[in-house]
Design an enzyme around this catalytic site. Structure first.
Site, PDB file in Angstrom:
ATOM      1  N   TRP A 106      -3.828  -1.849  -1.492  1.00 39.29           N
ATOM      2  CA  TRP A 106      -3.903  -3.085  -2.273  1.00 39.29           C
ATOM      3  C   TRP A 106      -4.350  -4.133  -1.269  1.00 39.29           C
ATOM      4  O   TRP A 106      -3.607  -4.495  -0.360  1.00 39.29           O
ATOM      5  CB  TRP A 106      -2.533  -3.430  -2.843  1.00 39.29           C
ATOM      6  CG  TRP A 106      -2.536  -4.613  -3.764  1.00 39.29           C
ATOM      7  CD1 TRP A 106      -2.908  -4.642  -5.078  1.00 39.29           C
ATOM      8  CD2 TRP A 106      -2.128  -5.946  -3.445  1.00 39.29           C
ATOM      9  NE1 TRP A 106      -2.767  -5.909  -5.585  1.00 39.29           N
ATOM     10  CE2 TRP A 106      -2.294  -6.731  -4.605  1.00 39.29           C
ATOM     11  CE3 TRP A 106      -1.656  -6.572  -2.290  1.00 39.29           C
ATOM     12  CZ2 TRP A 106      -1.990  -8.090  -4.648  1.00 39.29           C
ATOM     13  CZ3 TRP A 106      -1.355  -7.923  -2.327  1.00 39.29           C
ATOM     14  CH2 TRP A 106      -1.525  -8.669  -3.510  1.00 39.29           C
ATOM     15  N   ASN A 155       1.126  -0.035   5.948  1.00 36.30           N
ATOM     16  CA  ASN A 155       1.559  -0.817   4.789  1.00 36.30           C
ATOM     17  C   ASN A 155       2.243  -2.055   5.335  1.00 36.30           C
ATOM     18  O   ASN A 155       3.187  -1.946   6.106  1.00 36.30           O
ATOM     19  CB  ASN A 155       2.541  -0.003   3.941  1.00 36.30           C
ATOM     20  CG  ASN A 155       3.134  -0.825   2.807  1.00 36.30           C
ATOM     21  OD1 ASN A 155       2.488  -1.719   2.288  1.00 36.30           O
ATOM     22  ND2 ASN A 155       4.357  -0.503   2.431  1.00 36.30           N
ATOM     23  N   GLY A 156       1.744  -3.233   4.945  1.00 34.17           N
ATOM     24  CA  GLY A 156       2.326  -4.478   5.446  1.00 34.17           C
ATOM     25  C   GLY A 156       1.226  -5.376   5.955  1.00 34.17           C
ATOM     26  O   GLY A 156       0.056  -5.187   5.624  1.00 34.17           O
ATOM     27  N   HIS A 205       5.804 -31.450 -27.366  1.00 36.36           N
ATOM     28  CA  HIS A 205       5.638 -32.410 -26.272  1.00 36.36           C
ATOM     29  C   HIS A 205       4.320 -32.201 -25.526  1.00 36.36           C
ATOM     30  O   HIS A 205       4.175 -32.645 -24.398  1.00 36.36           O
ATOM     31  CB  HIS A 205       6.839 -32.328 -25.323  1.00 36.36           C
ATOM     32  CG  HIS A 205       8.119 -32.720 -25.989  1.00 36.36           C
ATOM     33  ND1 HIS A 205       8.398 -34.013 -26.369  1.00 36.36           N
ATOM     34  CD2 HIS A 205       9.166 -31.979 -26.423  1.00 36.36           C
ATOM     35  CE1 HIS A 205       9.570 -34.060 -26.977  1.00 36.36           C
ATOM     36  NE2 HIS A 205      10.068 -32.823 -27.026  1.00 36.36           N
ATOM     37  N   LYS A 241       4.262  -9.739 -19.984  1.00 33.49           N
ATOM     38  CA  LYS A 241       3.845  -8.351 -20.234  1.00 33.49           C
ATOM     39  C   LYS A 241       2.436  -8.315 -20.818  1.00 33.49           C
ATOM     40  O   LYS A 241       1.595  -7.537 -20.407  1.00 33.49           O
ATOM     41  CB  LYS A 241       4.851  -7.719 -21.212  1.00 33.49           C
ATOM     42  CG  LYS A 241       5.165  -6.285 -21.017  1.00 33.49           C
ATOM     43  CD  LYS A 241       6.259  -5.989 -20.034  1.00 33.49           C
ATOM     44  CE  LYS A 241       6.042  -6.552 -18.674  1.00 33.49           C
ATOM     45  NZ  LYS A 241       7.163  -6.436 -17.798  1.00 33.49           N
ATOM     46  N   GLU A 273      -0.237  -9.394 -18.234  1.00 29.01           N
ATOM     47  CA  GLU A 273      -0.335  -8.432 -17.147  1.00 29.01           C
ATOM     48  C   GLU A 273      -1.241  -7.239 -17.489  1.00 29.01           C
ATOM     49  O   GLU A 273      -2.032  -6.809 -16.659  1.00 29.01           O
ATOM     50  CB  GLU A 273       1.097  -7.946 -16.888  1.00 29.01           C
ATOM     51  CG  GLU A 273       1.329  -7.193 -15.640  1.00 29.01           C
ATOM     52  CD  GLU A 273       2.822  -6.924 -15.438  1.00 29.01           C
ATOM     53  OE1 GLU A 273       3.612  -6.997 -16.396  1.00 29.01           O
ATOM     54  OE2 GLU A 273       3.194  -6.631 -14.291  1.00 29.01           O
ATOM     55  N   ARG A 295       1.421   1.433  -6.027  1.00 31.21           N
ATOM     56  CA  ARG A 295       1.626   0.436  -4.984  1.00 31.21           C
ATOM     57  C   ARG A 295       0.348  -0.305  -4.617  1.00 31.21           C
ATOM     58  O   ARG A 295       0.376  -1.310  -3.906  1.00 31.21           O
ATOM     59  CB  ARG A 295       2.170   1.113  -3.712  1.00 31.21           C
ATOM     60  CG  ARG A 295       3.463   1.858  -3.907  1.00 31.21           C
ATOM     61  CD  ARG A 295       3.875   2.523  -2.627  1.00 31.21           C
ATOM     62  NE  ARG A 295       4.229   1.547  -1.620  1.00 31.21           N
ATOM     63  CZ  ARG A 295       5.416   0.995  -1.485  1.00 31.21           C
ATOM     64  NH1 ARG A 295       6.383   1.321  -2.316  1.00 31.21           N
ATOM     65  NH2 ARG A 295       5.652   0.113  -0.540  1.00 31.21           N
ATOM     66  N   LYS A 330       2.678  -2.484  -8.018  1.00 30.69           N
ATOM     67  CA  LYS A 330       4.057  -2.370  -8.491  1.00 30.69           C
ATOM     68  C   LYS A 330       5.048  -3.046  -7.551  1.00 30.69           C
ATOM     69  O   LYS A 330       5.953  -3.734  -7.983  1.00 30.69           O
ATOM     70  CB  LYS A 330       4.401  -0.890  -8.636  1.00 30.69           C
ATOM     71  CG  LYS A 330       5.792  -0.608  -9.152  1.00 30.69           C
ATOM     72  CD  LYS A 330       5.855  -0.839 -10.626  1.00 30.69           C
ATOM     73  CE  LYS A 330       7.230  -0.581 -11.199  1.00 30.69           C
ATOM     74  NZ  LYS A 330       7.364  -1.256 -12.502  1.00 30.69           N
ATOM     75  N   CYS A 361       0.881  -1.156   0.000  1.00 28.14           N
ATOM     76  CA  CYS A 361       0.000   0.000   0.000  1.00 28.14           C
ATOM     77  C   CYS A 361       0.919   1.206   0.000  1.00 28.14           C
ATOM     78  O   CYS A 361       2.126   1.078   0.173  1.00 28.14           O
ATOM     79  CB  CYS A 361      -0.844   0.017   1.259  1.00 28.14           C
ATOM     80  SG  CYS A 361      -1.853  -1.464   1.408  1.00 28.14           S
ATOM     81  N   GLU A 368       9.230 -13.099 -20.974  1.00 27.82           N
ATOM     82  CA  GLU A 368       8.967 -11.712 -20.590  1.00 27.82           C
ATOM     83  C   GLU A 368       7.846 -11.109 -21.452  1.00 27.82           C
ATOM     84  O   GLU A 368       6.958 -10.421 -20.958  1.00 27.82           O
ATOM     85  CB  GLU A 368      10.261 -10.890 -20.697  1.00 27.82           C
ATOM     86  CG  GLU A 368      10.118  -9.398 -20.453  1.00 27.82           C
ATOM     87  CD  GLU A 368       9.512  -9.027 -19.108  1.00 27.82           C
ATOM     88  OE1 GLU A 368       9.349  -9.897 -18.243  1.00 27.82           O
ATOM     89  OE2 GLU A 368       9.172  -7.840 -18.940  1.00 27.82           O
TER      90      GLU A 368
END
Ligand code: AGP
Length: 609
Positions: A74, A100-101, A505, A486, A489, A27, A604, A2, A482
């Protein structure tokens, strides 16, 4: 994950808090709130949803006062809702907290408080802190905060305010980042420097276990447990306010993609000499350690992990030291074999990722020396590592990492050459060729960016695809991973990256008429092999976009479309090849009307496990 802000001074707090939160929204962005002391009375506004919702609400009901705290969330404990938004208060509404946490023992604390008659109004872990503060308060906020944090387990950065002592804010840091900004007649707190650069570039970066008492005129930092003052020098931040603004771009992601020529130049700066040798003045004191390295682990999450995969090939090829690249959340629980002379390289844009930090600590406990490659030299990971290589990418705001990734690849290449020099495993012609190749990259990335329009058309053609595949061999496979991350996301289109030779396979069963496949073909020594794999998917109806080096027109015999990157050395090709993939993700997401900089469910900086 957060964002916290706080202000105390002589200006109106509300706009400063909202502006600070807007810089921290990366965040977490599922709810937001502020508390302001209005004529010494605590007033709160908080809403579910983006900060824009809160701002809209405050437009007609402004909070007037010169001290306040704010939060952008968040959700971890309790869904996003008005009630679960921070700040949280005690039952009297006189103590407010932003956090935050995660308070890991909140269930038992909550039960205990409920038994004493406390009524909770949210489902969050944070609310226990506000109620505990009210219980422990005996006329001194600092003593109350110190007593409360003795009861907390887990990670917590806190901002605390009370009506009883309207002249101060109290901030605490434990395993979640927190900085104190120094002003004239005003001071600030924030989870990240980005929220402060509009006001000050002088900050104190709190250490774990520290508590700061902030008034308009004074900042006192102490050890939260002992109460002993800590004598610290402020840090001068070299970011400027423009770097955290979008400028002429519609999104931070696009701005950051276009900044790559500059960030690559900055990451190279001062790290090579006129003989095309790599020099890392910041590692000079550790030359013996690097000379004796016998084994390397690279540990990171997400995009940084993908950079690590490429870094592992670079180090192995240039030094012949065995390298293993691990996902941080796996490394820490898999009992890795760390021997003497093991180097652990942790890679993190933010330097605050909880899994990576924990892996760092686990590796260190097992005896490894730790090198951090990070974009935030003041971060927890940078401070915990033995050695640090800073990627000079500047603040990266978009949740989808772009410029940090290419800077990490560049840093890996520089470090691999450096290690090769130290261990005398790299031939001087090879070194010169690589360093010159690195120096050419910024201009080459500019060239790729000039062709953004072609990529845009392709992005529009895949926007309705149900699923997509990225394939490649060797380093191209790592770039494919990557590219796929991207796209998922920010566009929410399902995609998978596959080692091109592995498709047959099992996954080949998913290819059907019209399935888009993006094939990376920059490994010219593996060209024929990858082309065979392209033919396999084409035979099953796939539409193939090939990404290859200029001049390789024969790929058109296999692929439906081609995007060219300028010719470079094999080890450096990922830095160019990823750029069209970044643009494809951006423009696909744009065509779908998604929230590019703040994709759903993500944040983020992932400071929870
Ligand atoms: C990248 O686009 C992602 N948002 C994510 O995978 C990120 O790279 C990961 O969370 C690691 O973050 P860090 O580099 O800050 O440690």
């Amino acid at each position: 994950m957060c964002g916290i802000v706080g202000y105390i001074g002589n200006r109106e707090a509300q706009p400063i808090l909202l502006n600070g939160l807007s810089k921290l929204e990366y965040r977490g962005y599922d709810s937001a709130g502020i508390a302001v002391l209005e004529r010494n009375q605590m007033k709160l506004r908080k809403t579910e949803g983006r900060l824009a919702n809160l701002s809209a609400r405050l437009r007609d009901h402004q909070l007037k006062g010169t001290a306040g705290i704010g939060h952008t969330r968040w959700a971890t404990h309790g869904r996003p809702s008005d009630a679960n938004s921070h700040p949280h208060t005690d039952m009297s509404g006189t103590f407010t907290v932003v956090h935050n946490g995660i308070v890991e023992n909140y269930v038992e604390l909550k039960q205990e408080l409920e038994q004493r008659g406390v009524v909770f109004t949210s489902e969050t872990d944070t609310e226990v802190v506000a109620h505990l503060l009210a219980e422990h308060y005996e006329g001194d906020l600092v003593s109350a905060v110190r007593a409360v944090i003795q009861r907390l387990q887990g990670a917590y950065s806190l901002g605390v305010m009370t009506e009883h002592e309207p002249d101060k804010l109290v901030a605490v840091r434990q395993s979640s980042p927190l900085v104190v900004g120094i002003g004239y007649g005003e001071n600030f707190i924030a989870s990240d420097i980005a929220a402060l650069v509009a006001h000050t570039r002088q900050v104190y970066i709190l250490e774990d276990g520290e508590l700061a008492v902030i008034t308009p005129e004074r900042i006192a930092i102490m050890n939260a447990e002992s109460g002993q003052p800590t004598n610290r020098k402020p840090t001068q931040v070299d970011w400027n306010a423009d770097q955290v603004e979008k400028g002429l771009f519609d999104h931070f992601m696009l701005k950051e993609i276009h900044e790559q020529p500059l960030t690559l130049r900055n990451t190279m700066l001062g790290r090579t000499n006129e003989y095309d040798e790599v020099c890392f003045p910041e590692l000079a004191h550790a030359a013996d350690v690097f000379k004796n390295v016998e084994k390397v682990f690279i540990v990171a999450c997400g995009t940084a992990y993908h950079a690590g995969l490429i870094g592992s090939t670079m180090i192995e090829q240039l030094t012949r030291i065995p390298v293993q690249c691990d996902i941080a959340s796996e490394f820490r629980y898999r009992d890795p074999v760390v021997t003497a002379n093991t180097l652990l390289i942790v890679v993190s844009q933010s330097g605050e990722t909880a899994d990576t930090l924990a892996a760092l600590q686990e590796g260190r406990r097992r005896g490894a020396k730790v090198l951090a490659i990070t974009n935030v030299p003041t971060s927890s990971i940078a401070r915990d590592a033995d050695y640090v290589i800073s990627t000079m990418a500047g603040p990266e705001i978009a949740v989808a990492s772009t410029k940090a990734y290419t800077a990490q690849l560049l840093a890996f290449c520089l470090f691999s050459v450096y290690l090769g020099q130290e261990k005398r495993t790299i031939r001087s012609e090879q070194r010169v060729e690589l360093v010159r190749g690195l120096k050419a990259l910024p201009v080459q990335v500019e060239k790729v960016l000039e062709n953004a329009n072609e990529v845009k058309q392709y992005a529009e053609s895949i926007k309705d695809a149900g699923s997509l595949f990225f394939i490649g061999r060797g380093l191209d496979y790592a770039v494919a991973l990557e590219g796929s991350l991207k796209l998922k996301e920010i566009s929410y289109i399902h995609s998978e990256a596959y080692a091109a030779g592995e498709l047959k396979h099992g996954t080949l069963a998913l290819i059907e008429q019209g399935t888009p496949v993006i094939a990376l073909v920059t490994h010219m020594d593996l060209y024929d092999k990858t082309v065979s794999n392209i033919k396999e998917v084409k035979a099953r109806g796939a539409h193939v976009m090939g990404i290859t080096v200029e001049g390789n027109v024969q790929l058109l015999n296999a692929a439906d479309e081609i995007c060219f990157i300028p010719p470079t050395l094999q080890l450096l090709a990922p830095i160019l090849a990823v750029v069209p993939l970044q643009l494809i993700s951006y423009y696909t997401s744009l065509a779908l009307g998604k929230d590019i900089d703040k994709p759903r469910n993500l944040a983020k900086s992932v400071t929870v496990e």
